[in-house]
Motif scaffolding. Structure first.
Motif, PDB file in Angstrom:
ATOM      1  N   SER A 131      10.342   7.422 -25.494  1.00 28.01           N
ATOM      2  CA  SER A 131       8.980   6.874 -25.471  1.00 28.01           C
ATOM      3  C   SER A 131       8.714   5.927 -26.633  1.00 28.01           C
ATOM      4  O   SER A 131       7.605   5.428 -26.789  1.00 28.01           O
ATOM      5  CB  SER A 131       7.947   8.007 -25.485  1.00 28.01           C
ATOM      6  OG  SER A 131       7.855   8.582 -24.199  1.00 28.01           O
ATOM      7  N   MET A 132       9.720   5.708 -27.482  1.00 28.86           N
ATOM      8  CA  MET A 132       9.518   4.830 -28.646  1.00 28.86           C
ATOM      9  C   MET A 132      10.041   3.429 -28.347  1.00 28.86           C
ATOM     10  O   MET A 132      11.058   3.277 -27.678  1.00 28.86           O
ATOM     11  CB  MET A 132      10.309   5.368 -29.850  1.00 28.86           C
ATOM     12  CG  MET A 132       9.836   6.705 -30.340  1.00 28.86           C
ATOM     13  SD  MET A 132      10.898   7.235 -31.712  1.00 28.86           S
ATOM     14  CE  MET A 132      10.330   8.931 -31.886  1.00 28.86           C
ATOM     15  N   THR A 133       9.349   2.429 -28.891  1.00 29.62           N
ATOM     16  CA  THR A 133       9.914   1.072 -28.831  1.00 29.62           C
ATOM     17  C   THR A 133      11.141   1.062 -29.747  1.00 29.62           C
ATOM     18  O   THR A 133      11.254   1.910 -30.643  1.00 29.62           O
ATOM     19  CB  THR A 133       8.914   0.028 -29.351  1.00 29.62           C
ATOM     20  OG1 THR A 133       8.606   0.354 -30.707  1.00 29.62           O
ATOM     21  CG2 THR A 133       7.650  -0.026 -28.516  1.00 29.62           C
ATOM     22  N   PRO A 134      12.053   0.087 -29.564  1.00 32.55           N
ATOM     23  CA  PRO A 134      13.227   0.029 -30.449  1.00 32.55           C
ATOM     24  C   PRO A 134      12.833  -0.018 -31.925  1.00 32.55           C
ATOM     25  O   PRO A 134      13.498   0.584 -32.768  1.00 32.55           O
ATOM     26  CB  PRO A 134      13.916  -1.269 -30.013  1.00 32.55           C
ATOM     27  CG  PRO A 134      13.542  -1.423 -28.583  1.00 32.55           C
ATOM     28  CD  PRO A 134      12.135  -0.911 -28.478  1.00 32.55           C
ATOM     29  N   GLU A 135      11.736  -0.699 -32.240  1.00 30.23           N
ATOM     30  CA  GLU A 135      11.300  -0.807 -33.630  1.00 30.23           C
ATOM     31  C   GLU A 135      10.897   0.566 -34.183  1.00 30.23           C
ATOM     32  O   GLU A 135      11.310   0.988 -35.257  1.00 30.23           O
ATOM     33  CB  GLU A 135      10.116  -1.772 -33.693  1.00 30.23           C
ATOM     34  CG  GLU A 135       9.815  -2.245 -35.083  1.00 30.23           C
ATOM     35  CD  GLU A 135       8.539  -3.077 -35.129  1.00 30.23           C
ATOM     36  OE1 GLU A 135       8.076  -3.542 -34.061  1.00 30.23           O
ATOM     37  OE2 GLU A 135       7.998  -3.233 -36.236  1.00 30.23           O
TER      38      GLU A 135
ATOM     39  N   GLY B 227       8.575   7.020 -21.877  1.00 36.06           N
ATOM     40  CA  GLY B 227       9.905   7.594 -21.695  1.00 36.06           C
ATOM     41  C   GLY B 227      10.197   7.914 -20.236  1.00 36.06           C
ATOM     42  O   GLY B 227      11.331   7.767 -19.773  1.00 36.06           O
ATOM     43  N   GLU B 228       9.173   8.352 -19.514  1.00 36.19           N
ATOM     44  CA  GLU B 228       9.389   8.661 -18.097  1.00 36.19           C
ATOM     45  C   GLU B 228       9.594   7.378 -17.279  1.00 36.19           C
ATOM     46  O   GLU B 228      10.293   7.382 -16.264  1.00 36.19           O
ATOM     47  CB  GLU B 228       8.207   9.472 -17.553  1.00 36.19           C
ATOM     48  CG  GLU B 228       8.199  10.905 -18.085  1.00 36.19           C
ATOM     49  CD  GLU B 228       6.868  11.622 -17.881  1.00 36.19           C
ATOM     50  OE1 GLU B 228       6.863  12.859 -17.935  1.00 36.19           O
ATOM     51  OE2 GLU B 228       5.832  10.954 -17.691  1.00 36.19           O
ATOM     52  N   ILE B 229       8.965   6.297 -17.723  1.00 36.72           N
ATOM     53  CA  ILE B 229       9.177   5.014 -17.030  1.00 36.72           C
ATOM     54  C   ILE B 229      10.598   4.505 -17.326  1.00 36.72           C
ATOM     55  O   ILE B 229      11.383   4.222 -16.421  1.00 36.72           O
ATOM     56  CB  ILE B 229       8.119   3.971 -17.468  1.00 36.72           C
ATOM     57  CG1 ILE B 229       6.723   4.441 -17.041  1.00 36.72           C
ATOM     58  CG2 ILE B 229       8.436   2.592 -16.877  1.00 36.72           C
ATOM     59  CD1 ILE B 229       5.572   3.542 -17.513  1.00 36.72           C
TER      60      ILE B 229
END
Ligand code: SAH
Ligand code: SF4
Length: 361
Positions: free
Chosen positions: A14-18, A143-145
């Protein structure tokens, strides 16, 4: 003293790469580990599509356990897979809280398109859509997407479907109404998993605040507007959201989107016999398409259990296409895929529970 509170394990998907880099950086710093550990985990997640920290074999055992204690990889679990005669593959995913969603892989020529869900159910209640009839349950997490993409990509690699080339947000739910998770998932798919923005299309029924937000982004994501009628009155009978966001305002938002984003927008038109396939609708439809320089997709209606409607006759769909072309509109008749397994547009979730019961018995 009561029991110690359960530790929250943050979902890496659920986190962006950053954000992921920052969180992992903090984690490894606390543990006195070198910075390159971050890159190792990134590579396992984004390239290796790892589902579990135990797969990360170039990390010491201790560090794999440390990650396990601090984070989770909240990957949807494949509950059911159906493959259509035409190769279309539909996955039914089980989420952590027991909810179910679907995604569909559609092979065509050299493309492999993944159609993903953005919500459990949908609040928009469109009368021609099985998802709409089921009502809204909850938003999906980013994260589910992203998890639907990761698991589908793994499956596609293992089953010689080749890599996924395109992603369309045309599964269950109104993506632009998931205002928290959609932006994060777009960033992650694009920057983490390296899916080009031009290969990702978001389909909306006309949720204006979401169109405005999408237009502000620097990437060139694609936008598809589910039009289904050029006349507001008829449209409101098919799409209740029309009453909240009337067509002229929606079209203005799409026009603005096109100016900011620079890409051609697609108009989707599901053709239902005797409902929205009158020849008198061709002129106003053509006008809208020309005004927006939009591409029109004519989609034969896919039957759903909730009403008696049927698809427009082939000849009528062709007549729409021919007459729109004559006006100078770019138009395509979208061939229906995966209808035998209820994987076609609007059919998702139609029989999911019935199927589950069958497989469980
Ligand atoms: N909520 C978004 C995206 C999901 S629906 C939207 O509505 O745009 C994806 C596409 O399938 C939309 O164009 C939708 O209008 C279309 N659709 C829904 N029900 C359908 C049906 N029964 N037959 C054919 N297309 C359908
Ligand atoms: Fe929701 Fe799209 Fe179905 Fe309408 S057509 S109910 S917006 S999923």
């Amino acid at each position: 003293m009561g029991a110690s509170p359960t530790k929250v394990r943050h979902d890496l998907l659920s986190m962006t790469p950053e954000k992921l880099r920052l969180s992992l950086g903090e984690h490894f710093l606390k543990r006195g580990q070198p910075d390159y550990r971050i890159g190792q985990v990134e590579s396992w997640l984004y390239d290796g599509l790892a589902n579990d920290f135990t797969e990360m074999t170039d990390l010491p055992q201790r560090e794999r356990r440390g990650l396990q204690d601090a984070f989770e990889i909240d990957q949807p679990f494949a509950k059911l897979l159906q493959v259509s005669q035409d190769g279309t593959a539909k996955h039914l995913w089980l989420l952590k809280d027991g909810e179910l969603i679907e995604s569909v892989l559609i092979p065509a020529d050299r493309r492999l398109t993944l159609c993903i869900s953005s919500q459990v159910g949908c609040a928009m209640g469109c009368t021609f859509c099985a998802t709409g009839w089921g009502g809204f349950k909850r938003q999906l997490t980013a994260g589910e997407i992203v998890g639907q993409y990761r698991a589908s990509q793994r499956w596609a690699r293992e089953n010689e479907y080749g890599p996924i080339t395109n992603i369309v947000f045309m599964g269950m739910g109104e993506p632009l109404a998931n205002r928290r998770s959609l932006p994060t998932s777009l960033t992650t798919l694009n920057q983490g998993y390296k899916v080009g923005a031009r290969r990702i299309t978001i389909s909306t029924v006309g949720f204006i605040p979401g169109i405005v937000a999408l237009a502000k982004r620097p990437e060139q994501f694609g936008l598809a507007l589910s039009l289904h009628s050029p006349l507001p009155e008829l449209r409101s009978q098919l799409i209740p959201l029309e009453l909240r966001y009337p067509l002229p305002e929606v079209l203005q938002a799409v026009e603005d989107f096109k100016k900011d984003n620079g890409r051609r927008v697609t108009l989707e038109y599901t053709m239902i016999e005797g409902v929205n396939d009158g020849l008198d609708l061709i002129d106003p439809l053509g006008e809208i398409a020309l005004q927006l320089h939009a591409f029109v997709n004519l989609i034969p209606f896919n039957p759903i259990p909730q009403n008696e409607w049927t698809a427009s006759k082939r000849a009528r769909i062709q007549e729409f296409a021919d007459r729109l072309k004559k006006k100078g509109v770019s138009v395509a008749v979208r061939e229906t895929r995966g209808r035998d397994i209820d994987a076609a547009c609007g059919q998702l979730k139609a029989h999911a529970f019935a199927q589950l019961e069958k497989t469980n018995s």
